[in-house]
Design a protein around this motif. Structure first.
Motif, mmCIF file in Angstrom:
data_model
loop_
_atom_site.group_PDB
_atom_site.id
_atom_site.type_symbol
_atom_site.label_atom_id
_atom_site.label_comp_id
_atom_site.label_asym_id
_atom_site.label_seq_id
_atom_site.Cartn_x
_atom_site.Cartn_y
_atom_site.Cartn_z
ATOM 1 N N PRO A 121 0.808 -1.225 0.000
ATOM 2 C CA PRO A 121 0.000 0.000 0.000
ATOM 3 C C PRO A 121 0.841 1.275 0.000
ATOM 4 O O PRO A 121 0.527 2.226 -0.689
ATOM 5 N N LEU A 122 1.922 1.295 0.755
ATOM 6 C CA LEU A 122 2.803 2.462 0.814
ATOM 7 C C LEU A 122 4.245 2.012 0.669
ATOM 8 O O LEU A 122 4.748 1.261 1.491
ATOM 9 N N CYS A 123 4.900 2.488 -0.400
ATOM 10 C CA CYS A 123 6.294 2.110 -0.600
ATOM 11 C C CYS A 123 6.992 3.156 -1.460
ATOM 12 O O CYS A 123 6.345 3.953 -2.135
ATOM 13 N N ILE A 124 8.314 3.142 -1.395
ATOM 14 C CA ILE A 124 9.122 4.028 -2.232
ATOM 15 C C ILE A 124 10.253 3.233 -2.871
ATOM 16 O O ILE A 124 10.655 2.190 -2.360
ATOM 17 N N VAL A 125 10.744 3.745 -3.982
ATOM 18 C CA VAL A 125 11.930 3.154 -4.595
ATOM 19 C C VAL A 125 13.118 3.751 -3.843
ATOM 20 O O VAL A 125 13.441 4.919 -3.998
ATOM 21 N N ALA A 126 13.737 2.950 -2.990
ATOM 22 C CA ALA A 126 14.884 3.420 -2.210
ATOM 23 C C ALA A 126 16.136 3.465 -3.075
ATOM 24 O O ALA A 126 16.938 4.386 -2.976
ATOM 25 N N VAL A 127 16.298 2.444 -3.928
ATOM 26 C CA VAL A 127 17.439 2.379 -4.838
ATOM 27 C C VAL A 127 16.932 1.842 -6.172
ATOM 28 O O VAL A 127 16.151 0.897 -6.215
ATOM 29 N N GLY A 128 17.393 2.461 -7.237
ATOM 30 C CA GLY A 128 17.071 1.986 -8.579
ATOM 31 C C GLY A 128 18.338 1.955 -9.404
ATOM 32 O O GLY A 128 18.885 2.991 -9.743
ATOM 33 N N ASN A 129 18.827 0.769 -9.693
ATOM 34 C CA ASN A 129 20.023 0.611 -10.515
ATOM 35 C C ASN A 129 19.540 0.177 -11.890
ATOM 36 O O ASN A 129 19.057 -0.937 -12.059
ATOM 37 N N ILE A 130 19.630 1.075 -12.883
ATOM 38 C CA ILE A 130 19.061 0.771 -14.186
ATOM 39 C C ILE A 130 20.119 0.799 -15.282
ATOM 40 O O ILE A 130 21.145 1.465 -15.158
#
Length: 180
Positions: A121-130
């Motif tokens: 329900p509630l989350c964030i992208v803490a790290v995104g390695n793309i």
């Protein structure tokens, strides 16, 4: 012309704008036999925005709401907590001047699929390695596969790979932090 007391005018003004949110200040001034400046002061006192803002608010309210877990592309398979697949066909409005699909569309497909597979329900992208590996053009069919590879406390690790014609064009590793 009979002058209406301010309190009664405020009540009538509020009711009239609720009945017709597209009525302008000039029409209200004529209707209540007051100046346009008086109507504007009355609206401000009542906290009623000007016509342009009321129209914008109505337009936004009429737009279909997208759920936080809405996936860019078509969600074709999803096992919550394990894996998911979505398909997106690149369209003309996604390309830049060089006729290459902008990377933000691939990122959005990957991150929205990640949110869908986790169903938090509630989350964030803490790290995104793309990694953007190959150019994508109009008409390319993009198949994104997300896999939850690990969980530790409130953190979820997800791999997403996007392919066109079995060739990997985009890869992402996300660490998603639950805010619950």
């Amino acid at each position: 012309m009979v002058r209406i007391a301010r309190d009664k005018r405020h009540m009538l003004l509020k009711k009239r704008i609720e009945e017709n949110p597209f009525i302008n200040d000039e029409e209200l001034a004529d209707e209540f036999s007051v100046s346009i400046a008086t109507v504007r002061l009355d609206r401000m006192a009542l906290g009623i925005p000007e016509l342009r803002i009321r129209i914008k608010q109505r337009a936004e309210a009429a737009q279909p709401r997208k759920d936080a877990s809405a996936v860019m592309g078509e969600l074709v398979d999803c096992t919550v907590g394990k894996n998911a697949i979505s398909i997106l066909t690149a369209t003309e409005d996604m390309v830049d001047e060089a006729r290459i699909v902008r990377s933000q569309y691939l990122y959005t497909q990957a991150s929205s699929l990640t949110r869908a597979v986790l169903n938090l329900p509630l989350c964030i992208v803490a790290v995104g390695n793309i990694k953007y590996k190959q150019p994508v053009t109009v008409g390319d069919k993009l198949v994104a596969k997300a896999e939850v590879i690990r969980r530790r406390d409130q953190k979820h690790y997800v791999w997403v790979k996007i392919r066109k014609s079995a060739k990997e064009v985009f890869r992402a590793k996300f660490i998603i932090e639950s805010l619950d």
